[in-house]
Design a protein around this motif. Structure first.
Motif, mmCIF file in Angstrom:
data_model
loop_
_atom_site.group_PDB
_atom_site.id
_atom_site.type_symbol
_atom_site.label_atom_id
_atom_site.label_comp_id
_atom_site.label_asym_id
_atom_site.label_seq_id
_atom_site.Cartn_x
_atom_site.Cartn_y
_atom_site.Cartn_z
ATOM 1 N N THR A 238 0.695 8.307 0.923
ATOM 2 C CA THR A 238 1.406 7.990 2.157
ATOM 3 C C THR A 238 0.804 8.672 3.389
ATOM 4 N N PRO A 239 0.486 9.965 3.348
ATOM 5 C CA PRO A 239 -0.175 10.555 4.532
ATOM 6 C C PRO A 239 -1.496 9.877 4.869
ATOM 7 N N LEU A 240 -2.273 9.517 3.840
ATOM 8 C CA LEU A 240 -3.531 8.802 4.072
ATOM 9 C C LEU A 240 -3.260 7.445 4.696
ATOM 10 N N ALA A 241 -2.250 6.748 4.209
ATOM 11 C CA ALA A 241 -1.903 5.440 4.772
ATOM 12 C C ALA A 241 -1.463 5.576 6.221
ATOM 13 N N ALA A 242 -0.707 6.620 6.517
ATOM 14 C CA ALA A 242 -0.277 6.842 7.899
ATOM 15 C C ALA A 242 -1.474 7.094 8.813
ATOM 16 N N SER A 243 -2.454 7.844 8.314
ATOM 17 C CA SER A 243 -3.647 8.096 9.128
ATOM 18 C C SER A 243 -4.447 6.820 9.340
ATOM 19 N N LEU A 244 -4.510 5.951 8.329
ATOM 20 C CA LEU A 244 -5.194 4.670 8.486
ATOM 21 C C LEU A 244 -4.515 3.802 9.537
ATOM 22 N N LEU A 245 -3.183 3.856 9.564
ATOM 23 C CA LEU A 245 -2.464 3.112 10.597
ATOM 24 C C LEU A 245 -2.850 3.605 11.990
ATOM 25 N N LEU A 246 -2.923 4.913 12.149
ATOM 26 C CA LEU A 246 -3.279 5.477 13.446
ATOM 27 C C LEU A 246 -4.714 5.135 13.843
ATOM 28 N N LEU A 247 -5.572 4.925 12.834
ATOM 29 C CA LEU A 247 -6.966 4.594 13.109
ATOM 30 C C LEU A 247 -7.181 3.100 13.346
ATOM 31 N N GLY A 248 -6.108 2.306 13.274
ATOM 32 C CA GLY A 248 -6.226 0.902 13.623
ATOM 33 C C GLY A 248 -6.152 -0.087 12.486
ATOM 34 N N VAL A 249 -5.948 0.379 11.260
ATOM 35 C CA VAL A 249 -5.793 -0.540 10.130
ATOM 36 C C VAL A 249 -4.414 -1.181 10.206
ATOM 37 N N SER A 250 -4.324 -2.472 9.910
ATOM 38 C CA SER A 250 -3.056 -3.186 10.035
ATOM 39 C C SER A 250 -2.066 -2.734 8.969
ATOM 40 N N PRO A 251 -0.768 -2.850 9.238
ATOM 41 C CA PRO A 251 0.240 -2.465 8.241
ATOM 42 C C PRO A 251 0.080 -3.216 6.923
ATOM 43 N N GLY A 252 -0.274 -4.511 6.964
ATOM 44 C CA GLY A 252 -0.451 -5.273 5.729
ATOM 45 C C GLY A 252 -1.614 -4.774 4.907
ATOM 46 N N THR A 253 -2.714 -4.414 5.579
ATOM 47 C CA THR A 253 -3.873 -3.880 4.858
ATOM 48 C C THR A 253 -3.545 -2.529 4.245
ATOM 49 N N VAL A 254 -2.816 -1.703 4.978
ATOM 50 C CA VAL A 254 -2.376 -0.415 4.437
ATOM 51 C C VAL A 254 -1.453 -0.630 3.248
ATOM 52 N N LEU A 255 -0.587 -1.644 3.319
ATOM 53 C CA LEU A 255 0.327 -1.921 2.210
ATOM 54 C C LEU A 255 -0.443 -2.287 0.950
ATOM 55 N N VAL A 256 -1.552 -3.023 1.084
ATOM 56 C CA VAL A 256 -2.380 -3.348 -0.075
ATOM 57 C C VAL A 256 -2.859 -2.074 -0.751
ATOM 58 N N PHE A 257 -3.290 -1.107 0.039
ATOM 59 C CA PHE A 257 -3.727 0.168 -0.518
ATOM 60 C C PHE A 257 -2.571 0.904 -1.193
ATOM 61 N N LEU A 258 -1.386 0.870 -0.566
ATOM 62 C CA LEU A 258 -0.213 1.553 -1.124
ATOM 63 C C LEU A 258 0.243 0.926 -2.436
ATOM 64 N N LEU A 259 -0.024 -0.371 -2.624
ATOM 65 C CA LEU A 259 0.363 -1.046 -3.856
ATOM 66 C C LEU A 259 -0.701 -0.889 -4.944
ATOM 67 N N ALA A 260 -1.954 -1.131 -4.581
ATOM 68 C CA ALA A 260 -3.026 -1.128 -5.585
ATOM 69 C C ALA A 260 -3.425 0.279 -6.000
ATOM 70 N N GLY A 261 -3.459 1.209 -5.051
ATOM 71 C CA GLY A 261 -3.901 2.563 -5.375
ATOM 72 C C GLY A 261 -3.054 3.245 -6.436
ATOM 73 N N PRO A 262 -1.735 3.365 -6.236
ATOM 74 C CA PRO A 262 -0.906 4.046 -7.235
ATOM 75 C C PRO A 262 -0.782 3.291 -8.560
ATOM 76 N N ALA A 263 -0.843 1.952 -8.536
ATOM 77 C CA ALA A 263 -0.582 1.173 -9.754
ATOM 78 C C ALA A 263 -1.804 1.032 -10.650
ATOM 79 N N THR A 264 -2.993 1.297 -10.123
ATOM 80 C CA THR A 264 -4.199 1.101 -10.923
ATOM 81 C C THR A 264 -5.121 2.301 -10.765
ATOM 82 N N ASN A 265 -5.772 2.647 -11.829
ATOM 83 C CA ASN A 265 -6.864 3.608 -11.820
ATOM 84 C C ASN A 265 -7.575 3.459 -13.159
ATOM 85 N N ILE A 266 -8.694 4.128 -13.311
ATOM 86 C CA ILE A 266 -9.485 3.960 -14.524
ATOM 87 C C ILE A 266 -8.691 4.376 -15.761
ATOM 88 N N ALA A 267 -7.885 5.425 -15.633
ATOM 89 C CA ALA A 267 -7.088 5.873 -16.776
ATOM 90 C C ALA A 267 -6.103 4.803 -17.208
#
Length: 353
Positions: A238-267
């Motif tokens: 969430t802090p990373l997503a908030a910083s991306l918003l401040l840097l100009g990334v759209s809320p929808g693009t940030v939401l993709v990261f918030l959904l895919a990042g926590p739900a998937t990883n190599i493990a």
């Protein structure tokens, strides 16, 4: 190389409390939730079991590594394939802790959109996973407490007697022993691979560099490409997503990261392929990716239509987990993951009962 080591260590310390919480939850699920109840509520195909799994998992404060033992415990206790996928997605994508941090950092709009999108992606992927033919569950040792107490299996529809305090205590201890041995052994290798890979990605490809992509489907695909293999907790993202918003990334693009990042990883991907098979893994990746992009596009469209300024709602917050708790949890997990050391310790602790 020192930066790589420090990043790996930081990720491990960040993950350890939630992983320990997930192992405890898995042990108690195995000990106290009967297979009859699990099959009744989370077994079978269709919308109902998948939706229930998403609703049950959404508020739990477990991250993408902490949910692995809990989901594995659910699956081996009788949950269907679709329900397992739904729980595995909804739980790390959102939670009471991450929603609270989202509200504090990103405002009420994202705090509402995030859990709704998480439940949608979980149900969508769970339904797709339920269409894949089932295969027999792998054999797993159950806690040794089938004595009419808290974790004994009973036929569906038959009332289960209320366990005595002694039986409940015995079941709880045996469930924890099961989680810290059998389930941890199943997870340790893939967790190590995932944390090392995440440290390498953060070291050589900092997520902040993605801010230049802005918005649209190409930017969302980049977020998917980075978020899928990376380990990052919903709360920590969430802090990373908030910083991306401040840097100009759209809320929808940030939401993709918030959904895919926590739900998937190599493990998660490695364990999922082993437990449920390659076809289910493909469905899992497709479902999360498609749902994340759909939710991202819908979010950007809603923001544009309503004129909401999400960046104006961004704030700052501090760390949620004390450093001493992270170190303690990381030490306990490392000790129990090393079999000779763990066996030496367990030999000195008599079994409950």
């Amino acid at each position: 190389m020192s930066d790589l080591f420090l990043n790996i260590l930081a990720i491990y310390l960040d993950a350890a409390p939630w992983l320990l919480l997930g192992l405890i939850a898995a042990g108690l699920i195995k000990a106290w939730v009967s297979e009859a109840w699990m099959i009744r509520w989370l077994g079978g195909r269709g919308f109902g079991p998948v939706a229930r799994a998403a609703v049950i998992g959404a508020p739990l404060p477990l991250c993408s590594c902490g949910v692995l033992p809990a989901a594995l415990g659910l699956r081996r206790s009788g949950a269907s394939r679709g329900s397992t996928l739904s729980f595995l997605i909804a739980t790390p994508e959102t939670g009471v802790d991450s929603v609270a941090v989202t509200y504090a950092l990103m405002g009420p709009f994202m705090a509402i959109v995030r859990p709704i999108a998480a439940i949608f992606s979980a149900v969508f992927t769970g339904i797709l996973g339920g269409l894949v033919p089932e295969k027999p569950l792998p054999p797993a040792a159950a806690p040794d407490c089938d004595d009419g107490g808290c974790c004994s299996s009973l036929p569906i529809g038959k009332a289960k007697p209320k366990p005595s305090p002694e039986a409940a205590w015995k079941c709880g201890l045996e469930g924890l022993r099961y989680a810290m041995t059998d389930i941890l052994d199943d997870l340790a290798f893939w967790l190590a691979i995932g944390i090392i890979a995440a440290g390498a990605l953060i070291t050589w490809l900092p997520p902040q560099s993605l801010a230049q992509w802005g918005s649209g489907v190409p930017a969302m695909l980049v977020m998917l490409a980075i978020g899928v293999p990376m380990y990052i907790c919903a709360t920590a993202s969430t802090p990373l997503a908030a910083s991306l918003l401040l840097l100009g990334v759209s809320p929808g693009t940030v939401l993709v990261f918030l959904l895919a990042g926590p739900a998937t990883n190599i493990a998660t991907l490695g364990l999922l392929r082993r437990e449920l098979g390659g076809p289910v893994l493909a469905v899992y990746l497709f479902g999360i990716s498609a749902a994340a992009i759909a939710c991202g596009l819908a979010t950007d469209a809603l923001v544009q239509y309503t004129g909401i300024s999400v960046t104006a709602q961004v704030a700052e917050t501090g760390e949620l987990v004390p450093e001493w708790l992270s170190i303690l949890s990381a030490t306990l997990i490392a000790v129990f993951a090393i079999r000779p050391l763990r066996n030496s310790l367990l030999e000195r602790v008599p079994k409950a009962g």
